[in-house]
Design a protein around this motif. Sequence first.
Motif, PDB file in Angstrom:
ATOM      1  N   GLY A  72       0.762  -1.191   0.092  1.00 32.72           N
ATOM      2  CA  GLY A  72       0.022   0.237  -0.043  1.00 32.72           C
ATOM      3  C   GLY A  72       0.797   1.286   0.174  1.00 32.72           C
ATOM      4  N   GLU A  73       1.800   1.394   0.789  1.00 30.99           N
ATOM      5  CA  GLU A  73       2.497   2.555   0.902  1.00 30.99           C
ATOM      6  C   GLU A  73       3.657   2.413   0.022  1.00 30.99           C
ATOM      7  OE1 GLU A  73       3.365   3.917   4.833  1.00 30.99           O
ATOM      8  OE2 GLU A  73       1.287   4.146   5.405  1.00 30.99           O
ATOM      9  N   ARG A  74       4.008   3.396  -1.114  1.00 26.88           N
ATOM     10  CA  ARG A  74       4.902   3.162  -1.963  1.00 26.88           C
ATOM     11  C   ARG A  74       5.897   4.288  -2.222  1.00 26.88           C
ATOM     12  NH1 ARG A  74      -0.035   1.693  -5.719  1.00 26.88           N
ATOM     13  NH2 ARG A  74      -0.662  -0.303  -4.802  1.00 26.88           N
ATOM     14  N   LEU A  75       7.082   4.066  -2.486  1.00 26.99           N
ATOM     15  CA  LEU A  75       8.045   4.904  -3.476  1.00 26.99           C
ATOM     16  C   LEU A  75       7.968   4.632  -4.669  1.00 26.99           C
ATOM     17  CD1 LEU A  75       9.947   7.479  -3.448  1.00 26.99           C
ATOM     18  CD2 LEU A  75      11.627   5.981  -2.240  1.00 26.99           C
ATOM     19  N   VAL A  76       7.794   5.172  -5.666  1.00 23.59           N
ATOM     20  CA  VAL A  76       7.544   4.845  -6.993  1.00 23.59           C
ATOM     21  C   VAL A  76       8.892   5.570  -7.839  1.00 23.59           C
ATOM     22  CG1 VAL A  76       6.339   4.518  -9.171  1.00 23.59           C
ATOM     23  CG2 VAL A  76       5.151   4.269  -6.931  1.00 23.59           C
ATOM     24  N   VAL A  77       9.544   4.970  -8.257  1.00 20.98           N
ATOM     25  CA  VAL A  77      10.491   5.651  -8.961  1.00 20.98           C
ATOM     26  C   VAL A  77      10.593   5.161 -10.585  1.00 20.98           C
ATOM     27  CG1 VAL A  77      13.170   6.099  -9.482  1.00 20.98           C
ATOM     28  CG2 VAL A  77      12.315   5.342  -7.186  1.00 20.98           C
ATOM     29  N   THR A  78      10.621   5.985 -11.554  1.00 23.54           N
ATOM     30  CA  THR A  78      10.495   5.745 -12.847  1.00 23.54           C
ATOM     31  C   THR A  78      11.518   6.254 -13.661  1.00 23.54           C
ATOM     32  OG1 THR A  78       9.314   7.766 -13.476  1.00 23.54           O
ATOM     33  CG2 THR A  78       8.061   5.836 -12.729  1.00 23.54           C
ATOM     34  N   ASP A  79      11.764   5.709 -14.682  1.00 23.46           N
ATOM     35  CA  ASP A  79      12.914   5.887 -15.945  1.00 23.46           C
ATOM     36  C   ASP A  79      12.218   6.701 -16.788  1.00 23.46           C
ATOM     37  OD1 ASP A  79      15.030   6.165 -17.276  1.00 23.46           O
ATOM     38  OD2 ASP A  79      15.679   3.895 -17.319  1.00 23.46           O
ATOM     39  N   VAL A  80      12.563   6.895 -18.001  1.00 23.48           N
ATOM     40  CA  VAL A  80      12.172   7.514 -19.014  1.00 23.48           C
ATOM     41  C   VAL A  80      11.543   6.725 -20.281  1.00 23.48           C
ATOM     42  CG1 VAL A  80      12.250   9.381 -20.812  1.00 23.48           C
ATOM     43  CG2 VAL A  80      13.322   9.680 -18.695  1.00 23.48           C
ATOM     44  N   GLY A  81      10.468   6.666 -20.742  1.00 23.69           N
ATOM     45  CA  GLY A  81       9.966   6.138 -21.981  1.00 23.69           C
ATOM     46  C   GLY A  81       8.273   6.215 -21.884  1.00 23.69           C
ATOM     47  N   GLN A  82       7.965   5.382 -22.864  1.00 24.10           N
ATOM     48  CA  GLN A  82       6.308   5.614 -23.066  1.00 24.10           C
ATOM     49  C   GLN A  82       5.677   5.057 -22.083  1.00 24.10           C
ATOM     50  OE1 GLN A  82       2.864   3.889 -26.309  1.00 24.10           O
ATOM     51  NE2 GLN A  82       4.609   2.588 -25.874  1.00 24.10           N
ATOM     52  N   TYR A  83       6.319   3.831 -21.606  1.00 22.13           N
ATOM     53  CA  TYR A  83       5.576   3.103 -20.653  1.00 22.13           C
ATOM     54  C   TYR A  83       5.192   3.743 -19.412  1.00 22.13           C
ATOM     55  CZ  TYR A  83       9.495   3.403 -17.599  1.00 22.13           C
ATOM     56  OH  TYR A  83      10.692   3.888 -16.940  1.00 22.13           O
ATOM     57  N   ILE A  84       5.874   5.140 -19.018  1.00 24.78           N
ATOM     58  CA  ILE A  84       5.659   5.660 -17.937  1.00 24.78           C
ATOM     59  C   ILE A  84       3.993   6.241 -17.585  1.00 24.78           C
ATOM     60  CG2 ILE A  84       7.875   6.321 -17.352  1.00 24.78           C
ATOM     61  CD1 ILE A  84       7.385   9.254 -18.614  1.00 24.78           C
ATOM     62  N   GLY A  85       3.583   6.521 -19.105  1.00 28.52           N
ATOM     63  CA  GLY A  85       2.436   6.931 -19.109  1.00 28.52           C
ATOM     64  C   GLY A  85       1.329   6.036 -18.671  1.00 28.52           C
ATOM     65  N   TRP A  86       1.609   4.708 -18.888  1.00 27.66           N
ATOM     66  CA  TRP A  86       0.511   3.831 -18.435  1.00 27.66           C
ATOM     67  C   TRP A  86       0.739   3.588 -16.848  1.00 27.66           C
ATOM     68  CZ3 TRP A  86      -1.976   2.679 -22.325  1.00 27.66           C
ATOM     69  CH2 TRP A  86      -1.277   2.637 -23.544  1.00 27.66           C
ATOM     70  N   VAL A  87       2.016   3.993 -16.316  1.00 25.36           N
ATOM     71  CA  VAL A  87       2.231   3.778 -14.636  1.00 25.36           C
ATOM     72  C   VAL A  87       1.437   5.042 -14.039  1.00 25.36           C
ATOM     73  CG1 VAL A  87       3.886   4.016 -12.819  1.00 25.36           C
ATOM     74  CG2 VAL A  87       4.320   2.753 -15.097  1.00 25.36           C
ATOM     75  N   PHE A  88       1.353   6.103 -14.556  1.00 26.52           N
ATOM     76  CA  PHE A  88       0.730   7.048 -14.007  1.00 26.52           C
ATOM     77  C   PHE A  88      -0.782   7.061 -14.191  1.00 26.52           C
ATOM     78  CE2 PHE A  88       4.811   9.937 -15.362  1.00 26.52           C
ATOM     79  CZ  PHE A  88       5.465   9.272 -14.053  1.00 26.52           C
ATOM     80  N   ASP A  89      -1.013   6.504 -15.163  1.00 26.24           N
ATOM     81  CA  ASP A  89      -2.794   6.038 -15.417  1.00 26.24           C
ATOM     82  C   ASP A  89      -3.090   5.235 -14.262  1.00 26.24           C
ATOM     83  OD1 ASP A  89      -2.679   7.834 -17.803  1.00 26.24           O
ATOM     84  OD2 ASP A  89      -3.034   6.389 -19.231  1.00 26.24           O
ATOM     85  N   GLY A  90      -2.493   4.095 -14.245  1.00 19.96           N
ATOM     86  CA  GLY A  90      -3.117   2.918 -13.659  1.00 19.96           C
ATOM     87  C   GLY A  90      -2.772   2.775 -12.227  1.00 19.96           C
ATOM     88  N   LEU A  91      -1.687   3.246 -11.445  1.00 24.94           N
ATOM     89  CA  LEU A  91      -1.137   3.256 -10.040  1.00 24.94           C
ATOM     90  C   LEU A  91      -2.286   4.299  -9.205  1.00 24.94           C
ATOM     91  CD1 LEU A  91       2.421   2.887  -9.764  1.00 24.94           C
ATOM     92  CD2 LEU A  91       0.778   1.194  -9.766  1.00 24.94           C
TER      93      LEU A  91
END
Length: 560
Positions: free
Chosen positions: A389-408
């Motif tokens: 439940g409690e997360r520190l999310v780290v992302t690289d760069v790429g198309q996929y980050i859009g799905w991460v921001f949409d779905g998490l």
Amino acid sequence: MPGTIQAAEGVVDCLVEQGVDTVFTLASEEIIPLLSEIEDNRGEEIDLVECRHEQGAAAMADGYARARDDVGVCIVGRGPAIAQTGTSLVTASRRGSKVLYLVPESRLTAAHDGKGFQQEGFLRRLVGDVETIRSPERLLPGLADVFRRLHNGDGPIAVQVPIDVLESDVPAREPRRRAEDWGKDARMKPDGEAVARAIEVYRNDGGATAPVLLAGRGAVRANAKEAIEQLAERMNAYLATSLPAIGYFGDHPYSLGPAGGLGTTVANERLRESDLVVGFGASLNHHTLDSGTLVDEDTSVVHVDADPTHIGRFTDVDVGIVGDAKTTAQALHAELERRGIDRRGAFWTDEARSDIEASTPVTEGEFEPRPGRVDPRELVTALDAALPGERLVVTDVGQYIGWVFDGLTFGPDDRLIWTVDFLALGQGLPAGIGAALAEQERTCVVFCGDGGLMMILQELETAARNDVPMILVVMDDEALGAEYHMGRMRGHSGEVGKVSSPDFTRVASALGARSHTVRSASDVEALEPTLTDDLTGPLVLDCKVNPNAVHRAIGEMDID
């Protein structure tokens, strides 16, 4: 009176005094005395994380600094060693991270140095702030002053020291306490006239549309959530955030989520409709305002920031207020109260709340399926349900980050570190390692594309060797996804963006990490007990993603 001390011992004493508990490095002959002093004599006080590449070491220190909002320390060699860090240096510089890069330089007596190059010019261009200490007498006082500046918000800073100074005896210093943030609990009060002008702008906007209060990292640092929410209630304003502050108002019924090119549809719609936008501790840059398309010349903009150089840097503003986000929100509320202005009930309606609840950021449409490949929308939705439940999310760069921001789902207690500052692939994994080592409460979840991961894959072994507790999600579409789709959109085959990847499950296992392959949402569901266990090292999920899926942010790009 203090006598003299070997320079390496004095430098490490200074690190300990300043509360440094982790140093990121890759051994080089000229820093062996420093590293040996840490490893052999101060190992109980400082963890020495020996990386596989200098770029990784620099990025880890950046991730550590971002996660803890404290000083991250990177010590690497001169010449080719520091040259290897270039991408990470620019990324940290654009973010303003509180990172100390300690770098030797050629001997003062050297007539020729095979590793020599225009190192100081390189550092000044990439880091910006460089301190060169060329005398034994100045080494420890100069280093202490750099820490004082870092603790008070400057950064990153590169410190150069000639090899012969690092090998010398230096004047010892009396032990000193850590250079704590000066005025750490102080609040920068806004100018009363600026507050009054902002209220006049609010009064004159006509009240036909709901204002939007948009919070960024500065609001999070100032702990301004409650103050901004109270102001929003009196103004009947909607709440939105920049991506770095995603989830900050996640438990509020009139929160729209993040704004911008990768923001939610409802946040962007409300911003376009609004006659007044108030930014609190947000840069209002091209990411947050979608290259200016979310505000027009008829929109009034009030910009609040503790740093006057940030106000109006990217977006024209009607009123700039230099002040702490929390104190300024309270001052605006008090001024509204003094004038008897209260618009409660004007825009916070059941219909508006239902519209927000019914909105979805997920890209609509169908994509040609691929056998054995998961739809990224289904994947991230399943991960959202299965991850702790409690997360520190780290992302690289790429198309996929859009799905991460949409779905998490991000709540007020979650954190996001997005290494987009230089749009450089390969920063996500090492920044995530540094962040995971700094994090004490949340589960660190790192998202990388297969292309970005291949650039820095060796640091997965660093994570395994150091038992770094993190979950690494590889969005593996066997392509440079953005380039593949943009190539096709421009009328080409897209094949230049298609690059096959190894089996990351097998590679991760060979490098010492636990790993699993994911080909469907049900695979994620089956792994939920593993994902919620206490982590004792890195856990890798090689997620085989459908390469035909195109995120809306790519589909809406102007490619002419």
